[in-house]
Motif scaffolding. Structure first.
Motif, PDB file in Angstrom:
ATOM      1  N   PHE A  14       0.860  -1.185   0.000  1.00  0.00           N
ATOM      2  CA  PHE A  14       0.000   0.000   0.000  1.00  0.00           C
ATOM      3  C   PHE A  14       0.892   1.229   0.000  1.00  0.00           C
ATOM      4  N   ARG A  60       0.714   4.333  -0.697  1.00  0.00           N
ATOM      5  CA  ARG A  60       0.399   5.688  -0.255  1.00  0.00           C
ATOM      6  C   ARG A  60       0.887   5.954   1.170  1.00  0.00           C
ATOM      7  N   HIS A  98      -6.912   1.795  -1.789  1.00  0.00           N
ATOM      8  CA  HIS A  98      -5.907   2.655  -1.150  1.00  0.00           C
ATOM      9  C   HIS A  98      -6.547   3.535  -0.071  1.00  0.00           C
TER      10      HIS A  98
END
Lengths: 369, 369, 369, 369
Positions: free
Chosen positions: D131, D133, D188
């Motif tokens: 992930f 982000r 996300h």
């Protein structure tokens, strides 16, 4: 010598926080209007009026019905508590006075509809609900761009109303009258969604609600729960024909008032107030770069209220259509009430194309459209 | 019944671009003022006045002296061409009228000083030069912060006035009267520097100029050279006691009007309008994110002009000190003229602490202070 | 099996603040380079190198000349104190090594010219001065736009270098070696001005200086005066053919590093970093909306330094022209020195088109061009 | 002589758009990793690898199982099509290799859970879902602020993933594999909500989903409907204990990639990327002020991917907990799938505190909490 200017003789009903400002706007900032009278039953507000309105030639009334009989009165701006909006509006219409009424007409749908019907029976009387945000420069520029096809078909609207936290708890007490956060705060956002989604038809064709659903939490004021209300709410409104609006409202925005809106179209997006600020000043100090934002709704939208007064005045004087359609204002209340109900019940609520409630089990998702 | 409001009876002289707006502001947006008369020698402007002022009870004059005799007249707002500012101001003062005069008083220093002396001989008459930018919300907030020691001692001021390019070439013709770019455009920035640098003493103590130097180019309008003018200018003003102001002006800012100012202090910096925009709307399209900026000075500073009218009116009615000190306004012209001279001669110009020109060869650099 | 990659074998000289970072960049972030050696005479830096470079196969030297003899060495990145930049660069060139040297080559013009001449006698050796800002994404995008005629002819450049105030007073001590604020800080801005003004010719045609003038103050560190330096400086450089650059540098920017640049062209303007921020995060709290900015030059330009290392490496490996022209880097020092001299003497300094000092009394202002 | 550095020997599986970038990051920008092998069954990708990886000593495989047997291999980064993520992850774990797998593990919940169980049986193997982000500087700064109680209790999270419109229609074809817009894009945002809501416990305590509801439209690509997908989706997730996350995803953002997130707490709000831009450059031209934004997800998050590679490498080498908890990644898929189901059915979906589906008719609204 030129003919003297004809001014609209108007009265303001209610001189609380917003009423006093409306009075000020009609008195000092609306050249074509003349504030001739004001009504308030409240002693403190009357004292304020004696000092601030009477010297300018405004007659102060403590009886609304009497005020309606003020000689030469042509229009009324109603800014009393929401619970009497509808009654006063109806009385004014029936007395032949044009009406600018603060939003919402009522927190009850049937009462709104009643006002609508009375207005419909008096087509020569202008009746307009004061959805001030439409008169803000940024919002009206966005509307022009939408009607000019700058962003293609408006598809998704996101809009929020976030107030600065008021630790006095005023809004908790007020929750029993306000209709709840979706009717009190997001009503503006709902109105904007109706406005932009009907922009292609210049308002003639309102979008048709298919479903609403809402959730919320009481983060700072658990007392709100007793009134079926929250201090943070998220609502989603699905329209027939492929349009969605989603809303956020909060009573605890730390730096101040932050209302923002995005209109997402098939070719582009318009963002109003993504990066809020109260002016053009930034402070560069040892803690970084800092800017302030408006502290309340009025500070953010002061000039929009002035513009609203001017446009209403012009519409009456020149017998033009008022810029906020009454049917749309009733629809906004209907949607707000449905969101508030969904918040309370936890259930998604469905409507058919005629606006009747239907059983959701029989409905299918948006992707099947 | 309350005593009716006493309003300042004012006239506007000159109804060109700015004069018409001043008339509008005193007529419609300055509650405590009453526009009673207006003067213009221009037929086209008179026609406009017949339509837009006379119906509101404003008497139109084609003779300035006659207008000064309008019954009950108390004050005049002078917005004619710069060349008659001083003469009209002096006449008004001598006729016992308070004066709000558009900047600059004159493009000639001795004429400014003459006005100053006449005003000094009539201490009961309010005379104020209309440096509008001081009344802008962002600029006045910055002033409050400076006086509250938010950024320590103001040390460096950067300020610019950038106009949108006007392909009509109007400003080329105008250059023969304007006094040049530093007197016409940067005069505002100079005024701001004087204001912020004297903030600690609330204006009582103006900073003392030590040297000025300027350069410039004619990028789009070579014709300007015949008037000793440029379309882009950079000027630096050094003050005694360790303060510097530097300025930029341009006649060719592509998107519109971009005036910005930074006040750099020993503990922080205030930036006004570093990131210009006309409203809170941004357009997200396939070419990126786009925003518009004001198209001209008035669009940027409209509310500042209104505030200026209100504060001048209040100062007269309540016999308060006017918010822009006349001595400072004369000093701004002196600095502007010196910058323009430096631009033309290419030479740095020096002053002693009494304001007399001195020979630069005898002076030393700022670092020796 | 593919041919293994050929890597540039490079050494770093000096492992202070910037040297350690250069070493890191060549070691870890420049795929086509191999850091094979490093030189430092400093015990503390050597200890750091033992821990951080040696394990990666980098040989540590305490003798620069010895390092130059490191087997297979092809290039040197010089990041020692400014006073030895030139000597080390010349030695490296004469040893047949390509050189990337931190700016400036020297604070003395004649020394810079000496380096330039040595380099000119070794045309197969790449010598580049590390003007890192050119490798920043925003600055290089701006350059592309200028060369693509996006803003017309570049006419005015404004550029500033503002450091966060360092209360340790380090920069005061450093002032005796730094060459002064215009040579130490604004050298970057001067380089940018030369770069953008020569963009039309892709660097082939440098703009020709006509005059320089500078002023400054010591707002926080009066001790600087003994070195003829200041903590805030404003400088203006006039070029022949109608171009002006003006600069600001400050050692007391409260929130951190704020370097910004504007390139004003006849059709538009490019603004780099008008609204500084360290990332995309904003904090909305009860004091308003806050963002942070980089704390120092390296934090702002880290990726530019990496890109500089990569482009230098590529230029050597592929025998391409280095992206920063050495002649331009010498010219930047010449202008910086002249500004510093003007600051100290208080006098405007003039040059003829051949770069010779001329008497200003004979010169005329920019508006006569 | 210091001990040479120990590097993590890693392979990349899949060399498509993202795989090639992962290979690049491990090869060139992750100092402590050594890319030793890469797998792709695709001829075109193999050709790319021959040219771009093999010369750097990377062995190319066309058989995943064979690659797992590469001598000394310690870890695998899986970036193949989503449909084989889980299978390859399980194989790698069982072969004793640490795994960094692109999100999502699978679009099927039971498959995700299967991976989770395999991982749980191999506690010495690090398994992390990418992930990316979370590794972005702005997002990780926000996380620090949340854990430091800068904004009080996180209450509302708004997060969006908006891609630039791809007229090739690639994403329509891809919709049959992607799991739908909520699983492909908003995953996300869901991950971020889980991360920030569990920040007080540093991830130990995931928030518990109470209900999900989603709507969507096909504004530009009606063909998506056949896969039960949309090009614009809005989803709301209610958590037990008074927290709400709401999401927007769009495939038609005109200027490029605009992912943004707001974390609303009881004392303040953090906004990541409210005002997107690709760099610090603004263009001032006759159409206003313009800036560009990243064109795709990678352009926006490039440095986050690099940081992800570095942190994964460090976690393995130093036997630390991986920064993205696998359980949370499975939960993100569960929520994404439920949103997608709600989108398709039109129904709100409810869960009890144990994660079991329950009948909504028995549930009450959020305001009753």
């Amino acid at each position: 010598m030129a003919q003297p200017i004809r001014k609209l003789r108007i009265a303001v009903s209610g001189l609380g926080r917003m009423g006093a400002r409306h009075a000020d706007h009609f008195l000092h900032l609306t050249p074509r209007a003349q504030l001739v009278a004001a009504f308030t039953p409240d002693a403190k507000e009357q004292a304020w009026a004696k000092e601030n309105l009477e010297p300018w030639g405004v007659k102060i009334y403590s009886d609304y019905d009497l005020m309606l009989k003020h000689e030469g009165l042509e229009a009324v701006c109603i800014a009393t508590v929401t619970t009497v909006h509808a009654e006063q509006t109806i009385k004014a219409i029936e007395a032949g006075k044009h009406v600018l009424c603060e939003k919402p007409l009522s927190t009850k749908l049937e009462v709104c509809q009643q006002v609508f019907e009375v207005a419909a029976r008096h087509p020569h009387i202008k009746v307009m609900c004061g959805f001030s945000r439409r008169f803000d420069k940024s919002y009206s520029s966005a509307y022009q761009l939408v009607t000019n096809d700058h962003i293609g078909r408006p598809t998704i609207i996101r809009s929020q109303t976030c107030d600065k936290y008021d630790p006095s708890g005023f809004f908790v007490e007020y929750a029993q009258f306000s209709g709840g956060i979706f009717v009190d705060c997001n009503i503006h956002d709902i109105d904007l969604a109706l406005w932009y989604f009907s922009a292609a038809s210049r308002g003639a064709q309102l979008p048709v609600v298919k479903s609403v659903v809402a959730v919320g939490v009481t983060a700072l004021e658990p007392e709100l729960a007793q009134y079926g209300d929250v201090d943070n709410g998220v609502g989603v409104v699905e329209f027939y024909d492929g349009q969605i609006a989603y809303f956020f409202s909060s009573r605890m925005n730390a730096p101040g008032q932050h209302d923002m809106t995005e209109i997402v179209g098939t070719k582009g997006k318009l963002a109003v107030n993504a990066s809020p600020t109260i002016d053009m000043l930034e402070r560069h100090t040892s803690t970084g770069i800092n800017r302030e934002i408006p502290q309340n709704y009025f500070e953010r939208f002061e000039m929009a209220f002035v513009e609203e007064a001017r446009q209403f005045t012009e519409a009456v004087l020149e017998n033009k259509t008022v810029p906020v359609d009454l049917k749309s204002s009733v629809e906004a209340v209907r949607i707000g009430i449905a969101l508030q109900e969904s918040l309370r019940s936890g259930q998604k609520i469905w409507f058919d194309r005629e606006g009747n409630r239907v059983d959701g089990a029989a409905m299918t998702g948006g992707s099947k459209l």
